[in-house]
Motif scaffolding. Structure first.
Motif, short mmCIF file in Angstrom:
data_model
loop_
_atom_site.label_atom_id
_atom_site.label_comp_id
_atom_site.label_asym_id
_atom_site.label_seq_id
_atom_site.Cartn_x
_atom_site.Cartn_y
_atom_site.Cartn_z
N TRP A 526 0.85 -1.04 0.03
CA TRP A 526 0.01 0.15 0.02
C TRP A 526 0.69 1.33 0.14
CZ3 TRP A 526 -3.58 2.57 -1.38
CH2 TRP A 526 -4.05 3.88 -0.68
N ARG A 527 1.81 1.34 1.00
CA ARG A 527 2.64 2.36 1.12
C ARG A 527 2.00 3.84 0.95
NH1 ARG A 527 8.35 0.59 -2.25
NH2 ARG A 527 8.72 -1.42 -0.90
N SER A 528 0.86 4.05 1.56
CA SER A 528 0.14 5.14 1.52
C SER A 528 -0.13 5.61 -0.10
CB SER A 528 1.09 6.40 2.19
OG SER A 528 1.14 6.11 3.54
N GLY A 529 -0.43 4.99 -0.71
CA GLY A 529 -0.81 5.37 -1.92
C GLY A 529 0.36 5.32 -3.03
N GLN A 530 1.53 4.86 -2.53
CA GLN A 530 2.56 5.00 -3.42
C GLN A 530 2.92 3.63 -3.68
OE1 GLN A 530 3.97 8.00 -4.55
NE2 GLN A 530 1.90 8.27 -3.82
N GLY A 531 2.43 2.63 -3.57
CA GLY A 531 2.87 1.11 -4.02
C GLY A 531 1.81 0.50 -5.06
N ILE A 532 1.63 -0.70 -5.01
CA ILE A 532 0.86 -1.33 -6.22
C ILE A 532 -0.48 -1.75 -5.84
CG2 ILE A 532 3.08 -1.81 -7.54
CD1 ILE A 532 2.80 -4.68 -6.40
N LEU A 533 -1.34 -1.26 -4.79
CA LEU A 533 -2.61 -1.42 -4.40
C LEU A 533 -3.32 -0.26 -4.41
CD1 LEU A 533 -2.55 -3.57 -0.98
CD2 LEU A 533 -3.42 -4.47 -3.22
N PRO A 534 -4.61 -0.21 -5.11
CA PRO A 534 -5.43 0.90 -5.31
C PRO A 534 -5.90 1.46 -3.91
CG PRO A 534 -6.50 -0.89 -6.23
CD PRO A 534 -5.15 -1.51 -5.73
N VAL A 535 -6.26 0.71 -2.99
CA VAL A 535 -6.65 0.79 -1.80
C VAL A 535 -6.05 -0.06 -0.61
CG1 VAL A 535 -8.76 2.13 -2.51
CG2 VAL A 535 -8.91 -0.49 -2.04
N PRO A 536 -5.89 0.36 0.60
CA PRO A 536 -5.73 -0.74 1.58
C PRO A 536 -6.57 -1.88 1.88
CG PRO A 536 -6.36 1.33 2.75
CD PRO A 536 -6.20 1.52 1.14
N LEU A 537 -6.28 -3.11 2.31
CA LEU A 537 -7.17 -4.28 2.64
C LEU A 537 -7.38 -4.44 3.95
CD1 LEU A 537 -5.58 -6.57 -0.26
CD2 LEU A 537 -7.51 -4.81 -0.53
N ALA A 538 -8.65 -4.97 4.14
CA ALA A 538 -8.96 -5.14 5.67
C ALA A 538 -8.14 -6.53 6.16
CB ALA A 538 -10.27 -5.31 5.88
N ALA A 539 -8.22 -6.85 7.30
CA ALA A 539 -7.16 -7.99 7.58
C ALA A 539 -7.93 -9.36 7.22
CB ALA A 539 -6.64 -7.81 9.15
N SER A 540 -9.19 -9.19 7.54
CA SER A 540 -9.78 -10.30 7.45
C SER A 540 -10.78 -10.60 6.02
CB SER A 540 -10.86 -10.49 8.59
OG SER A 540 -10.19 -10.73 9.95
N PRO A 541 -10.61 -11.69 5.25
CA PRO A 541 -11.62 -11.65 3.90
C PRO A 541 -12.88 -12.07 4.36
CG PRO A 541 -9.41 -13.31 4.18
CD PRO A 541 -9.70 -12.78 5.46
N ILE A 542 -13.88 -11.88 3.63
CA ILE A 542 -15.26 -12.26 3.92
C ILE A 542 -15.38 -13.56 3.12
CG2 ILE A 542 -16.07 -9.89 3.80
CD1 ILE A 542 -17.14 -10.50 1.03
N GLY A 543 -16.14 -14.53 3.92
CA GLY A 543 -16.66 -15.75 3.15
C GLY A 543 -15.39 -16.94 3.50
#
Length: 896
Positions: A526-543
């Protein structure tokens, strides 16, 4: 608003209407009352007929007043103009005041009671005063607005706006609508008074420059009118009217302006609401509809390569769409429209390679498929550009009145291969026998399918299968696309490398699935928007996957109404059919993307600051002096910072700036905001997110594609992965296809030995001049590409400017197509447009209506005839009332 050609006659008629009142009063004063005895015997008889005589006098006086007033109005030649609500109330008040004044005048003239007569006299004088002021104001408005009838000695400035968009090429009886418009405009030019100024404006533009200045003689204006060509751009009514306003401001004399728009009233051109302030500046405008009847049309509405690009080793599918409109008239019913045959030909670089004949019904859209293998040997680092053209020709030419839209052309990039990097949890350690299947397995077989029979056959997609720790800059330098799927933790050393890859224009796709750890990805990528994720992700997936759950699983599904991007929507396919594919594809597990308003606001603010810093640095860097010490530490630091902002190691990077320099940091930051392209049903959790970084795009899928996070790999919904990856790879190639009117700028090498030119579709060669796009990049711009066809940009090496000795170095084809909206020949009825523009002083004319010098919206031009018949009717009623007693007495004498 009620207006007059000669308002002085209306004023004179109202004033003369007082004549019968005065005559009536004078007649009453001529007789003296004398009482004598015999009169007493007659009083009883007169008392019985007194009310009848009084009513007779009132009717006679009213008819005489009305006759004179109507005669004055008839001579004034009244008509109605578009009025605002305030003007309508003024007109209603004027009518009410005049009626009341006439009533008071009649009552005053026939009244015998002195006290009541004085009260009525005061009201009468007040009504006359108010009516006079209102009529005077009405006449002044007519004079100041320039709506009075022009004489042959009163010059004016005529602004003729001629619609020359593609739809004006409709032919009827051997004449195009554009030719009718020119003929109508020429007639209007001939009718203009001497010393008038004439501006001629092509609504949809022209290949050659034109002026908004008014021509001083009619011959020059007619020559400018004849030079207006039919172009393939979309006719923008708003832009045409804005040019008309500029023309009125650019030419001061004569002060009287008359704007005339000649158009076919194509419905699509009037769908956008014209700004009220613009219409108010065009008071007196006339819109001339030159289309007289519905038109039939057959057109090619699209042409594309199935995957956007192709290889010389693989047969290519070219798909074209053919449309035919339906014309509803009183003589032709929908069910009576017979089908017809159309021949469709495919040309490659001008040579016909295939042809089909198909049957088309009016109102139908047909898709045509051509299979062709290009015979070329492209350079591995440079595509070959080939022009594919589709031409349609109906066997019955009468059913196609617009021939200009019967062809489409595209420039097809033919490449040797496209390197695509697939990164997953196993990479080249994948082993199907040991059930070590990487998360990219389904995508690799989707994009580059292989069978046991054709393992040695060359494929368009060159597969590079790696683990995350095997990514290097050398591998990414030639990669057209990078797909990362199912990786548990991204390698920190490659995050900056992949970010620079995307910033230069390289497309990156990240998918969850397998052992994907959202916490580790957020921490490292994530790197505060300077990485390769468009947004940060929550720690737990759903399902949970079926293996992880000991209870009954609860699948969830995609909401197709959120999937309105071009990745999911296929031209010609029924949306309900596409929706059914996703409705039948269950998802069991997905990671949660954080899209809170606070996060987006903070990201926007941080990107704005970063882009502001970038802009300031680049401006200072490009303005630095050319002479500097190469070993200076300051220079070395500036070079490192420049390479950070403008990396240039990717082989397919465009020489143009990575971001649009014409936009400010705030606008660029807004454009780079993450957006959701698809979401799950229920709470609307994102499934596909997109974010732009520099010149490239980053996509995140919150579920996998091969593992048991869902059942996508066995579903027909996999088509959108193929479509998405193909479009992303196509965007890495230089743009060669445009719409008519779009700006075309190509980066080129600046050299004293090279000269550039363009051959337009008309065959005319035009020199191109190299201009600076920025401090490091030069380019050429094709001005006014308003005609559809193929533009050939040539670079030549000459001998010291000697064009006869010039040698062709390179040739780049550019395909330009017309706007598809111009093929929709539905016409807006003139009456409907008149209702829309009723509040403005604008006239809408049919093809047979004359163009008037006074302009404006005038209805009821024959109203004076109605006033004339009313005058005659009043005179006949007066004769009947006056002669009535005589006729009755004569009848009694005859009967006796």
């Amino acid at each position: 608003m009620l207006s007059f050609d000669a308002s002085s006659y209306a004023l004179a008629g109202i004033a003369a209407a007082a004549g019968p009142v005065l005559i009536h009063l004078l007649n009453r004063r001529r007789f003296k009352t004398v009482n004598w005895a015999a009169m007493d015997f007659l009083r009883d008889a007169l008392e019985r007929t007194r009310k009848k005589l009084h009513l007779r006098d009132v009717l006679l006086l009213a008819l005489r007043i009305l006759t004179i007033a109507l005669f004055g109005l008839m001579l004034a030649r009244p008509y109605f103009k578009g009025a605002s609500s305030g003007q309508a109330w003024q007109n209603a008040l004027l009518v009410a005041t005049l009626v009341t004044t006439f009533g008071l005048a009649i009552h005053w003239a026939t009244s015998t009671e002195g006290k009541r007569s004085r009260i009525v006299t005061g009201g009468l004088l007040f009504g006359v005063l108010i009516s006079g002021f209102q009529l005077f104001g009405l006449s002044q408005r007519n004079l100041t607005s320039g709506d009075s009838r022009f004489s042959s000695r009163m010059p004016l400035h005529a602004i003729l706006v001629v619609d020359n968009s593609r739809s004006m090429g409709v032919e009827s009886l051997g004449t195009r609508l554009l030719d009718r418009a020119k003929s109508k405009a020429s007639e209007f030019i001939n009718s203009l008074p001497l010393e008038s100024r004439i501006s001629v404006i092509p609504l949809a533009g022209s290949e050659t420059p034109y002026t908004l200045e008014g021509y001083r003689n009619k011959e020059d204006a007619r020559r400018a009118l004849d030079r207006i060509p039919l172009v393939d751009t979309e006719g923008s009514i708003r832009s045409g009217l804005e040019l008309a306003v500029q023309a009125t401001q650019q030419t001061a004399d004569p002060p009287a302006k008359r704007v005339v728009l000649f158009t076919d009233l194509q419905e699509t051109g009037w769908q956008a609401t014209v700004a009220p302030e613009l219409m108010q500046q065009l008071t007196g405008m006339q819109i001339v509809q030159v289309a007289t009847s519905p038109a039939r049309n057959v057109w090619v509405s699209g042409l594309h390569v199935e995957d956007g690009l192709t290889s010389a080793e693989v047969p290519c599918r070219l798909l074209a769409r053919l449309n035919a409109n339906r014309v509803e008239t009183s003589s032709i019913r929908e069910s009576e429209d017979p089908p017809f045959r159309v021949q469709v030909r495919l040309l490659i670089d001008g040579v016909e390679v295939a042809s089909q004949t198909l049957e088309v019904s009016p109102g139908q859209e047909r898709e045509i498929e051509f299979i062709h293998q290009f015979e070329t040997t492209p350079d591995p680092l440079k595509p070959e550009w080939t022009v594919a053209t589709v031409i349609a020709r109906p066997e019955q030419l009468s059913i196609d009145q617009l021939a200009e839209d019967n062809r489409q052309q595209i420039v097809v990039p033919v490449v040797s291969s496209l390197p695509v990097v697939f990164v997953d949890q196993f990479g080249d350690d994948e082993n199907l026998e040991q059930n070590r299947i990487g998360e990219t397995y389904a995508l690799r077989h989707l994009l580059a399918p292989r069978s046991s029979v054709d393992k040695l056959q060359q494929r368009l997609i060159q597969t590079i299968h790696l683990r995350g720790d095997q990514i290097t800059q050398e591998i990414l330098e030639t990669a057209r696309l990078v797909i990362i799927a199912g990786v548990e933790k991204p390698d920190e050393s490659t995050i900056s490398l992949l970010h620079d890859y995307v910033q230069q224009g390289g497309p990156l796709v990240v998918l969850a699935g397998a052992h994907f750890d959202p916490s580790a990805w957020t921490e490292r990528a994530w790197r505060s928007g300077q990485g390769i994720l468009p947004v940060p992700l929550a720690a737990s997936p759903i399902g949970m996957t079926p293996e992880e759950s000991s209870q009954q699983i609860r699948p969830f599904y995609l909401a197709f109404e959120t999937m309105q991007h071009d990745f999911f929507l296929v031209e010609g396919e029924d949306p309900q059919t596409l929706s059914a594919l996703f409705d039948a594809t269950p998802f069991f597990k997905a990671v949660q993307a954080t899209m809170s308003p606070d996060l987006l606001s903070d990201l926007l603010e941080a990107d704005t600051r970063r882009l502001t810093e970038r802009q300031q640095f680049l401006e200072a860097y490009e303005a630095r002096p050319s002479s500097r010490a190469d070993n200076s530490a300051v220079v070395e630091e500036a070079e490192r910072t420049y390479r950070r902002w403008e990396p240039s190691w990717w082989n397919w990077r465009s020489p143009l700036p990575l971001v649009d320099r014409t936009l400010g940091p705030a606008e660029l930051a807004k454009r780079s905001q993450p957006r959701v392209l698809a979401a799950f049903d229920g709470e609307g959790m994102p499934y596909l997110l997109e974010r732009r970084i520099g010149a490239g795009r980053l996509l995140l899928f919150t579920s996998g594609v091969t593992s048991n996070w869902n059942l996508l790999k066995s579903s027909g919904a996999m088509y959108f992965f193929h479509r998405t990856c193909s479009q992303l790879m196509e965007e890495t190639l230089p743009r060669r296809n445009y719409l008519a009117g779009q700006k075309i700028t190509l980066p080129v090498e600046r050299s004293d030995e090279l000269g550039y030119g363009v051959i337009r579709p008309s065959g005319i060669r035009e020199a191109l001049y190299v201009e600076a796009i920025n401090s490091n990049v030069s380019g050429v711009t094709i001005r006014r590409p308003v005609r559809a066809g193929t533009y050939l940009v040539q670079s030549e090496q000459g001998a010291h400017g000697d064009t006869s000795a010039a040698r062709l170095v390179d040739e780049i084809p550019i395909a330009v197509n017309g706007a598809e909206s111009e093929s929709n020949l539905t016409v807006l009825p003139a009456a409907t447009l008149m209702q829309q523009l009723d509040q403005y002083e604008i006239r809408v004319l049919t093809a047979n209506d004359p163009i008037r010098l006074e302009g404006g919206s005038s209805r009821g031009r024959n109203l004076w005839k109605g006033f004339g018949w009313s005058v005659l009717a009043c005179l006949l009623w007066e004769m009947f009332i006056v002669a009535g007693p005589s006729l009755k007495l004569r009848g009694q004498v005859v009967s006796s």
